[in-house]
Design a protein around this motif. Structure first.
Motif, mmCIF file in Angstrom:
data_model
loop_
_atom_site.group_PDB
_atom_site.id
_atom_site.type_symbol
_atom_site.label_atom_id
_atom_site.label_comp_id
_atom_site.label_asym_id
_atom_site.label_seq_id
_atom_site.Cartn_x
_atom_site.Cartn_y
_atom_site.Cartn_z
ATOM 1 N N VAL A 43 0.858 -1.180 0.000
ATOM 2 C CA VAL A 43 0.000 0.000 0.000
ATOM 3 C C VAL A 43 0.899 1.236 0.000
ATOM 4 C CG1 VAL A 43 -1.709 1.322 1.311
ATOM 5 C CG2 VAL A 43 -1.816 -1.193 1.293
ATOM 6 N N THR A 44 0.586 2.186 -0.853
ATOM 7 C CA THR A 44 1.255 3.478 -0.838
ATOM 8 C C THR A 44 0.231 4.513 -0.393
ATOM 9 O OG1 THR A 44 2.735 2.858 -2.644
ATOM 10 C CG2 THR A 44 2.467 5.220 -2.208
ATOM 11 N N GLU A 45 0.490 5.141 0.744
ATOM 12 C CA GLU A 45 -0.392 6.206 1.212
ATOM 13 C C GLU A 45 0.147 7.540 0.702
ATOM 14 O OE1 GLU A 45 -2.296 5.405 5.343
ATOM 15 O OE2 GLU A 45 -0.162 4.923 5.481
ATOM 16 N N VAL A 46 -0.753 8.359 0.198
ATOM 17 C CA VAL A 46 -0.373 9.641 -0.378
ATOM 18 C C VAL A 46 -0.946 10.758 0.485
ATOM 19 C CG1 VAL A 46 -0.473 11.079 -2.443
ATOM 20 C CG2 VAL A 46 -0.372 8.593 -2.667
ATOM 21 N N ASP A 47 -0.132 11.762 0.743
ATOM 22 C CA ASP A 47 -0.551 12.936 1.500
ATOM 23 C C ASP A 47 -1.715 13.607 0.757
ATOM 24 O OD1 ASP A 47 -0.804 15.568 2.515
ATOM 25 O OD2 ASP A 47 1.339 15.706 2.935
ATOM 26 N N PRO A 48 -2.874 13.803 1.413
ATOM 27 C CA PRO A 48 -4.026 14.419 0.743
ATOM 28 C C PRO A 48 -3.744 15.818 0.190
ATOM 29 C CG PRO A 48 -4.715 13.411 2.798
ATOM 30 C CD PRO A 48 -3.209 13.370 2.769
ATOM 31 N N ASP A 49 -2.726 16.514 0.722
ATOM 32 C CA ASP A 49 -2.363 17.813 0.158
ATOM 33 C C ASP A 49 -1.705 17.663 -1.216
ATOM 34 O OD1 ASP A 49 -3.275 19.376 2.281
ATOM 35 O OD2 ASP A 49 -1.349 19.274 3.338
ATOM 36 N N LEU A 50 -1.170 16.443 -1.482
ATOM 37 C CA LEU A 50 -0.425 16.213 -2.720
ATOM 38 C C LEU A 50 -1.155 15.294 -3.695
ATOM 39 C CD1 LEU A 50 3.073 15.729 -1.064
ATOM 40 C CD2 LEU A 50 2.050 17.839 -1.966
ATOM 41 N N TRP A 51 -2.456 15.131 -3.520
ATOM 42 C CA TRP A 51 -3.296 14.301 -4.396
ATOM 43 C C TRP A 51 -4.440 15.183 -4.861
ATOM 44 C CZ3 TRP A 51 -3.970 8.474 -3.758
ATOM 45 C CH2 TRP A 51 -4.979 7.974 -4.578
ATOM 46 N N GLY A 52 -4.608 15.328 -6.144
ATOM 47 C CA GLY A 52 -5.674 16.179 -6.664
ATOM 48 C C GLY A 52 -6.914 15.386 -7.006
ATOM 49 N N ILE A 53 -8.061 15.864 -6.590
ATOM 50 C CA ILE A 53 -9.352 15.299 -6.967
ATOM 51 C C ILE A 53 -10.143 16.429 -7.609
ATOM 52 C CG2 ILE A 53 -11.504 14.278 -6.147
ATOM 53 C CD1 ILE A 53 -9.922 13.080 -3.790
ATOM 54 N N CYS A 54 -10.516 16.229 -8.854
ATOM 55 C CA CYS A 54 -11.250 17.262 -9.610
ATOM 56 C C CYS A 54 -10.495 18.582 -9.640
ATOM 57 C CB CYS A 54 -12.657 17.444 -9.045
ATOM 58 S SG CYS A 54 -13.652 15.959 -9.069
ATOM 59 N N GLY A 55 -9.181 18.511 -9.715
ATOM 60 C CA GLY A 55 -8.362 19.709 -9.823
ATOM 61 C C GLY A 55 -8.119 20.457 -8.530
ATOM 62 N N VAL A 56 -8.490 19.847 -7.396
ATOM 63 C CA VAL A 56 -8.347 20.487 -6.090
ATOM 64 C C VAL A 56 -7.606 19.507 -5.168
ATOM 65 C CG1 VAL A 56 -9.643 21.439 -4.132
ATOM 66 C CG2 VAL A 56 -10.538 21.686 -6.443
ATOM 67 N N PRO A 57 -6.727 20.005 -4.283
ATOM 68 C CA PRO A 57 -6.091 19.075 -3.349
ATOM 69 C C PRO A 57 -7.140 18.267 -2.570
ATOM 70 C CG PRO A 57 -4.993 21.190 -3.251
ATOM 71 C CD PRO A 57 -6.234 21.371 -4.108
ATOM 72 N N ALA A 58 -6.880 16.981 -2.441
ATOM 73 C CA ALA A 58 -7.833 16.085 -1.772
ATOM 74 C C ALA A 58 -8.131 16.526 -0.346
ATOM 75 C CB ALA A 58 -7.291 14.660 -1.776
ATOM 76 N N SER A 59 -7.157 17.119 0.317
ATOM 77 C CA SER A 59 -7.396 17.581 1.690
ATOM 78 C C SER A 59 -8.549 18.581 1.740
ATOM 79 C CB SER A 59 -6.126 18.202 2.273
ATOM 80 O OG SER A 59 -5.665 19.254 1.439
ATOM 81 N N GLU A 60 -8.677 19.413 0.717
ATOM 82 C CA GLU A 60 -9.772 20.383 0.661
ATOM 83 C C GLU A 60 -11.089 19.696 0.298
ATOM 84 O OE1 GLU A 60 -8.631 23.688 -1.866
ATOM 85 O OE2 GLU A 60 -6.604 23.683 -0.985
ATOM 86 N N VAL A 61 -11.022 18.734 -0.619
ATOM 87 C CA VAL A 61 -12.225 17.995 -1.015
ATOM 88 C C VAL A 61 -12.787 17.234 0.187
ATOM 89 C CG1 VAL A 61 -13.115 16.146 -2.497
ATOM 90 C CG2 VAL A 61 -11.484 17.817 -3.423
ATOM 91 N N LEU A 62 -11.898 16.611 0.978
ATOM 92 C CA LEU A 62 -12.336 15.819 2.130
ATOM 93 C C LEU A 62 -12.982 16.674 3.221
ATOM 94 C CD1 LEU A 62 -9.360 13.291 2.427
ATOM 95 C CD2 LEU A 62 -11.678 12.833 1.602
ATOM 96 N N GLN A 63 -12.744 17.969 3.208
ATOM 97 C CA GLN A 63 -13.418 18.855 4.155
ATOM 98 C C GLN A 63 -14.876 19.086 3.752
ATOM 99 O OE1 GLN A 63 -11.062 22.441 4.309
ATOM 100 N NE2 GLN A 63 -9.316 21.385 5.223
ATOM 101 N N GLN A 64 -15.178 18.857 2.476
ATOM 102 C CA GLN A 64 -16.514 19.134 1.946
ATOM 103 C C GLN A 64 -17.373 17.884 1.736
ATOM 104 O OE1 GLN A 64 -17.385 22.367 1.621
ATOM 105 N NE2 GLN A 64 -15.340 22.829 2.383
ATOM 106 N N GLN A 65 -16.735 16.752 1.505
ATOM 107 C CA GLN A 65 -17.499 15.527 1.228
ATOM 108 C C GLN A 65 -16.785 14.326 1.833
ATOM 109 O OE1 GLN A 65 -17.457 16.170 -3.084
ATOM 110 N NE2 GLN A 65 -16.317 14.275 -3.326
ATOM 111 N N PRO A 66 -17.515 13.250 2.079
ATOM 112 C CA PRO A 66 -16.919 12.078 2.720
ATOM 113 C C PRO A 66 -15.878 11.389 1.836
ATOM 114 C CG PRO A 66 -19.283 11.753 2.359
ATOM 115 C CD PRO A 66 -18.933 13.095 1.827
ATOM 116 N N ARG A 67 -14.923 10.767 2.509
ATOM 117 C CA ARG A 67 -13.859 10.019 1.830
ATOM 118 C C ARG A 67 -14.459 8.992 0.862
ATOM 119 N NH1 ARG A 67 -8.458 8.217 2.984
ATOM 120 N NH2 ARG A 67 -8.396 9.589 4.776
ATOM 121 N N ARG A 68 -15.513 8.291 1.310
ATOM 122 C CA ARG A 68 -16.121 7.224 0.524
ATOM 123 C C ARG A 68 -16.513 7.675 -0.881
ATOM 124 N NH1 ARG A 68 -18.563 2.741 -0.100
ATOM 125 N NH2 ARG A 68 -20.660 2.440 -0.836
#
Length: 142
Positions: A43-68
């Motif tokens: 397993v490779t865990e990636v820092d959510p600040d360094l993973w983009g979801i829909c063009g936005v850092p995942a850390s910001e996306v996870l503040q708005q919607q569930p991880r699932r």
């Protein structure tokens, strides 16, 4: 030697990730009829600040919607050439199901890639697999 790696956002409980390794390893060994001593899964865990979801850092996306419903696990496998399309399809289905259930991620968000390597381009202890395992590779083709 089958190898598999899953890239996930950091933050999953460690017992869940360990369970993924166990279940994924068992499924791969069963589907490919591969001895577990030649199987490597991690397993490779990636820092959510360094993973983009829909063009936005995942850390910001996870503040708005569930991880699932936001995380997109990516599974990458490397296999020696010679496995059947049916085995590839079974691996894709099995590892997607395991990932969705164990990591509680929406199945439709999971991605998987299987790369095939010619035995002349896979080394085992400094020797090409085509030489070291010629008999095994020939048996798989039949």
């Amino acid at each position: 030697m089958p190898v598999a790696n899953i890239h996930v956002l950091a933050g999953h409980p460690r017992p869940s990730l360990k369970n993924w390794v166990r279940e994924a390893s068992a499924a791969i060994a069963e589907i490919l009829n591969a001895p577990t001593d030649r199987l490597e899964v991690w397993v490779t865990e990636v820092d959510p600040d360094l993973w983009g979801i829909c063009g936005v850092p995942a850390s910001e996306v996870l503040q708005q919607q569930p991880r699932r419903s936001s995380e997109m696990p990516f599974i990458k496998m490397v296999l020696l050439e010679g496995r059947s399309a049916e085995q590839h399809h079974r691996l894709i289905a099995a590892l997607t199901e395991i990932t969705a259930r164990v990591l509680d991620v929406d199945k439709q968000r999971i991605r998987m890639q299987i790369d095939q390597v010619h035995p002349d381009r896979w080394g085992i202890g400094g020797v090409p697999a085509s030489i070291l395992r010629a008999a095994e590779i020939a048996a798989r083709k039949t």
